[in-house]
Design an enzyme around this catalytic site. Structure first.
Site, PDB file in Angstrom:
ATOM      1  N   THR A 138      53.859  37.206  16.340  1.00  0.00           N
ATOM      2  CA  THR A 138      54.565  36.515  14.961  1.00  0.00           C
ATOM      3  C   THR A 138      55.078  37.860  13.971  1.00  0.00           C
ATOM      4  O   THR A 138      54.644  38.860  14.323  1.00  0.00           O
ATOM      5  CB  THR A 138      53.897  35.519  14.522  1.00  0.00           C
ATOM      6  OG1 THR A 138      52.802  36.342  13.502  1.00  0.00           O
ATOM      7  CG2 THR A 138      53.145  34.615  15.549  1.00  0.00           C
ATOM      8  N   ARG A 139      55.673  37.303  12.930  1.00  0.00           N
ATOM      9  CA  ARG A 139      55.786  38.224  12.001  1.00  0.00           C
ATOM     10  C   ARG A 139      54.928  38.096  10.644  1.00  0.00           C
ATOM     11  O   ARG A 139      54.996  38.840   9.815  1.00  0.00           O
ATOM     12  CB  ARG A 139      57.338  37.528  11.289  1.00  0.00           C
ATOM     13  CG  ARG A 139      57.893  38.597  10.306  1.00  0.00           C
ATOM     14  CD  ARG A 139      59.542  38.122  10.171  1.00  0.00           C
ATOM     15  NE  ARG A 139      59.483  36.743   9.296  1.00  0.00           N
ATOM     16  CZ  ARG A 139      59.420  36.708   8.280  1.00  0.00           C
ATOM     17  NH1 ARG A 139      59.509  37.946   7.344  1.00  0.00           N
ATOM     18  NH2 ARG A 139      59.668  35.881   7.549  1.00  0.00           N
ATOM     19  N   LYS A 140      53.609  37.742  11.282  1.00  0.00           N
ATOM     20  CA  LYS A 140      52.503  37.584   9.950  1.00  0.00           C
ATOM     21  C   LYS A 140      51.858  39.182  10.495  1.00  0.00           C
ATOM     22  O   LYS A 140      50.705  39.287  10.934  1.00  0.00           O
ATOM     23  CB  LYS A 140      51.583  36.709  10.387  1.00  0.00           C
ATOM     24  CG  LYS A 140      52.244  35.142  10.216  1.00  0.00           C
ATOM     25  CD  LYS A 140      51.284  34.141  10.632  1.00  0.00           C
ATOM     26  CE  LYS A 140      51.932  32.721  10.527  1.00  0.00           C
ATOM     27  NZ  LYS A 140      50.971  31.710  10.783  1.00  0.00           N
ATOM     28  N   THR A 141      52.434  40.137   9.991  1.00  0.00           N
ATOM     29  CA  THR A 141      51.903  41.484  10.267  1.00  0.00           C
ATOM     30  C   THR A 141      51.616  42.175   8.786  1.00  0.00           C
ATOM     31  O   THR A 141      52.112  41.810   7.733  1.00  0.00           O
ATOM     32  CB  THR A 141      52.999  42.586  10.845  1.00  0.00           C
ATOM     33  OG1 THR A 141      54.358  42.340  10.410  1.00  0.00           O
ATOM     34  CG2 THR A 141      53.193  41.916  12.524  1.00  0.00           C
TER      35      THR A 141
END
Length: 292
Positions: A138-141
């Site tokens: 995901t873009r939860k980086t």
């Protein structure tokens, strides 16, 4: 899997070298007191893998020491799994510069290898459960560290998903609500802005919203936080209703863990996305040792 088609490191933009320079500057913004103590004597340090894992992050590790005029010789390949304690590489150069890059290089390698290890393990478990398609992150980086984390997903065999807001339009609940509650209106606006080359994905909270998204022309429909036993019926309904009329992918996101993945093996899902392969994952333990 990207590694089956080429060298994953060749995907990296040249900006990663600037990132490495900034990380080195962050770790030593002023005087290097410890480096003063050890001096410039030439030495060879050994990189030890001290916990089981998959090696990932090699180009970043190499660049740290390249910028410090040191050389790295790898004894195992990126993407290879190992058990402790394994000699993974040697680093040669002035002692002061080896120690100057040590912590930055180890931090990068530990994090990237941890993500690759978790990605590979979860993908392998899904394959065993009968799921044949894409597992994505995901873009939860971590801000400032996304490139390393996405790289780790690729080495582990997973899809990194979109890299940023510019690589795909994802219309989430907040976008829909702010556009007056109309999925069709939000998709139309996104298509007008992004044109034919930017895919549009719509996050859906119900089967009804998923049908509305397909009708509006979404390229990807995300079934968000659906229970595993709800997914097959929702996907079947979408395929039957829009067969021959619309081309779209179905993504499922939310709630996947190693403990419950058995229920996600079927159902005709094209993409399963989860932050569990890169958020809160255990790091792989490495150390860099000079001779004594």
């Amino acid at each position: 899997m990207a590694s089956h088609h080429g060298v994953v490191a060749h995907l990296l933009p040249q900006t990663y070298k600037r990132m490495v320079a900034e990380w080195l500057e962050e770790d030593c913004p002023s005087f290097d007191y410890g480096g003063f103590v050890v001096g410039e004597k030439l030495a060879e340090a050994t990189l030890l893998g001290k916990s089981a894992g998959m090696l990932a992050g090699v180009p970043f590790f190499d660049e740290v020491f390249r910028q410090l005029d040191c050389s790295v010789k790898w004894l195992i390949k990126e993407g290879e799994s190992f058990e402790p304690i394994t000699k993974c590489a040697t680093v040669s150069g002035p002692v002061r510069k080896i120690l100057l890059g040590e912590r930055v290089a180890l931090n990068i390698l530990a994090r990237c290898s941890g993500i690759a290890t978790k990605s590979s393990r979860l993908l392998r478990l899904l394959r065993s459960a009968g799921y044949p398609n894409i597992l994505a992150g995901t873009r939860k980086t971590t801000p400032g560290f996304r490139l390393v984390e996405k790289y780790g997903m690729l080495i582990g065999g997973c899809d990194p998903h979109r890299h940023d807001l510019s690589t795909m339009t994802m219309l989430k609940d907040n976008h829909i609500w702010s556009a007056g509650g109309s999925i069709a209106a939000a998709v139309a606006a996104a298509r007008a802005a992004g044109g034919f080359s930017v895919k549009i994905e719509v996050e859906c909270q119900s089967a009804a919203e998923a049908h509305e998204a397909v009708e509006a022309g979404a390229d990807v429909v995300m079934l968000d936080n659906f229970a595993a036993d709800e997914v097959p019926n929702a996907v079947r309904g979408l395929r039957e209703r829009w067969d021959g009329q619309r081309a779209f992918l179905v993504e499922v996101s939310g709630g996947l863990t190693e403990e419950n993945l058995a229920g996600w093996g079927g159902g005709g899902v094209d993409v399963i996305s989860t932050s569990s392969i890169h958020q809160g994952v255990a790091h792989v333990d490495f150390s860099l040792k000079l001779p004594h």
